[in-house]
Structure formats: structure tokens, C-alpha cells
Design an enzyme around this catalytic site. Sequence first.
Site, short mmCIF file in Angstrom:
data_model
loop_
_atom_site.label_atom_id
_atom_site.label_comp_id
_atom_site.label_asym_id
_atom_site.label_seq_id
_atom_site.Cartn_x
_atom_site.Cartn_y
_atom_site.Cartn_z
N SER A 1 0.59 -0.50 -0.39
CA SER A 1 -0.44 0.02 0.13
C SER A 1 0.67 1.22 0.41
CB SER A 1 -0.83 -0.02 0.98
OG SER A 1 -1.89 -1.15 1.02
N1 SAH Z 1 -0.62 -4.12 4.02
C1 SAH Z 1 -0.10 -4.99 2.76
C2 SAH Z 1 -1.40 -4.92 1.56
C3 SAH Z 1 -0.55 -6.04 0.34
S1 SAH Z 1 -1.76 -5.92 -0.97
C4 SAH Z 1 0.77 -4.12 1.95
O1 SAH Z 1 1.04 -3.07 2.44
O2 SAH Z 1 1.74 -4.77 2.06
C5 SAH Z 1 -3.65 -7.11 0.29
C6 SAH Z 1 -3.50 -8.04 -0.06
O3 SAH Z 1 -4.45 -9.04 0.89
C7 SAH Z 1 -2.72 -8.95 -0.29
O4 SAH Z 1 -1.72 -9.80 -0.13
C8 SAH Z 1 -3.85 -9.84 -0.83
O5 SAH Z 1 -3.34 -11.52 -0.81
C9 SAH Z 1 -4.40 -9.94 0.21
N2 SAH Z 1 -5.58 -10.83 0.40
C10 SAH Z 1 -6.34 -10.43 -0.45
N3 SAH Z 1 -8.23 -11.22 -0.30
C11 SAH Z 1 -7.81 -11.79 1.14
C12 SAH Z 1 -8.51 -12.79 1.69
N4 SAH Z 1 -9.77 -12.74 2.06
N5 SAH Z 1 -7.54 -13.14 3.41
C13 SAH Z 1 -6.60 -12.77 3.45
N6 SAH Z 1 -5.81 -11.90 2.75
C14 SAH Z 1 -6.33 -11.71 1.93
#
Ligand code: SAH
Length: 223
Positions: free
Chosen positions: A71
Site C-alpha cells: 500500500s
Molecule cells: N498491507 C499490505 C497490503 C497488501 S495488498 C501491504 O502494504 O503490503 C492486500 C493483500 O490482501 C494481498 O496480499 C492479498 O493477497 C491479501 N488478501 C486479499 N484477499 C484476502 C483474504 N480473503 N484473506 C487474506 N488476505 C487477503
Amino acid sequence: MAEQFNLRGSGMTSQRARDRLVASLEAQGIVSRDVLKAIQSTPRHIFIDEALAHGAYENNALPIGYNQTISQPYIVARMTELLLADKPLHKVLEVGTGSGYQTAILAQLVDSVYSVERIKPLQERAKVRLHAMQIDNVTLQHSDGGMGLARFAPYDAILVTAAPDQVPVELLSQLAIGGTMVIPVGAAQEQQLKLITKKSASHYDTKIVEAVNFVPLLSGVIS
Ligand code: SAH
């Protein structure tokens, strides 16, 4: 494992780059000293592929593989600030560990973080990075975070970093009374960041914070 990372950074990833990022977040309206301090002291470049690390302290989302992104620092700061607004937090659930950067910021500001990720290789990388930072108050879980993480509920706060079409009821039910959740909700290009406060077992107060752009919350897991 720590030796595989240059935690201090240099040049484009140096402390000066972090200081400049913090100044730009302040200019965008982030006011929490605690949040700004955590961002200032967290090496975002270790949460990104080396080939992209030079851009770690620009205020952008960046790819982390598997069609996912780390993010944007502004949104990490904003969501964290919203969660911390009222009171100290003990137990926080994060849905979407991704790179682990938001997890690392949260871990510096609350007692314990439970973070759920559906893509196993992303979770494994995040684990190595958190370990390199000597962060030991995080429990990582490989599961579908749309179901929450009932085992450790209730949570004082829940932070969701992928967008569902609607707020999952499991997450609402795993929030403590008086607890808050920040969650992006809606289809691509139409998402809104919501701040939800659980007033009683069945009564929630919802505020719309701003328009956002997150990857979708998907169901099921990838091993
Ligand atoms: N806070 C993280 C954001 C990553 S993007 C950062 O800054 O790196 C969002 C993440 O949510 C991805 O890694 C994706 O795989 C995860 N995600 C999406 N749906 C999900 C679910 N149902 N359960 C767990 N993780 C999920």
C-alpha cells in the site's frame, strides 16, 4: 536471516529518504506523531523487491508479486492514524499481510497484531522481514481473512487492506464492543474507505473517510 537485508539503507533508501517521506505525509495531513515516528523508523525498502527498492520512499503503491501491491505510505499512515485515534490498542487484526509493511507499522504501536494472508509465499516473505526487524508481537496466519480469525477474537481494532464488495459479517462480529475497523469497501474505481465503530452487539456507526484504490478481497487460499 537479518543479514540478507540492509536495514539502514543508503542513497535512495537512506534515513534522509525516510525523513522526506514523513515530511510529505505531514503535508498531506497526517498528524499522529506516533504514526509518523513509526514510518520514519521503518525500512520500507526491505518490504519491496530489490529492483524496485529505489522507489520505496516515494508515496506510491508498488507491486509485490502475485498481482498484489504494497500500500501507498499515505494510506498506511491514514488507516493507522484512524485506528489509533481514540485509545491505546491491545489486540489488532489485520486482513491482508501482503508485504508485511503495514503489519510492521502497527506492531510498533499496539500490543499485539494478528495478521491474515491468503497467499502463502507472500506470508512467508513477510515473516522473514518482520523477523529481520526483530518484531515479535505479530502472529501471522495463512487463511481467508474474509472469515476473520475467530480463534483470537474479539479485537480492539481491525484493519483490512483489500476491498470486499460489502463488509464481511464475520469481521463485524469479531470486533470488540467499542472497537473500530477501517476497511475499503466497493468495486474497483468505486471504493470508499470506511471507519466503523461497534457501539453494541448490533449497532454500528459508519463514517466514510475518502475514496481509495485497493486490490480486491478474494476468497480461498493459495499455497
Ligand atoms: N498491507 C499490505 C497490503 C497488501 S495488498 C501491504 O502494504 O503490503 C492486500 C493483500 O490482501 C494481498 O496480499 C492479498 O493477497 C491479501 N488478501 C486479499 N484477499 C484476502 C483474504 N480473503 N484473506 C487474506 N488476505 C487477503
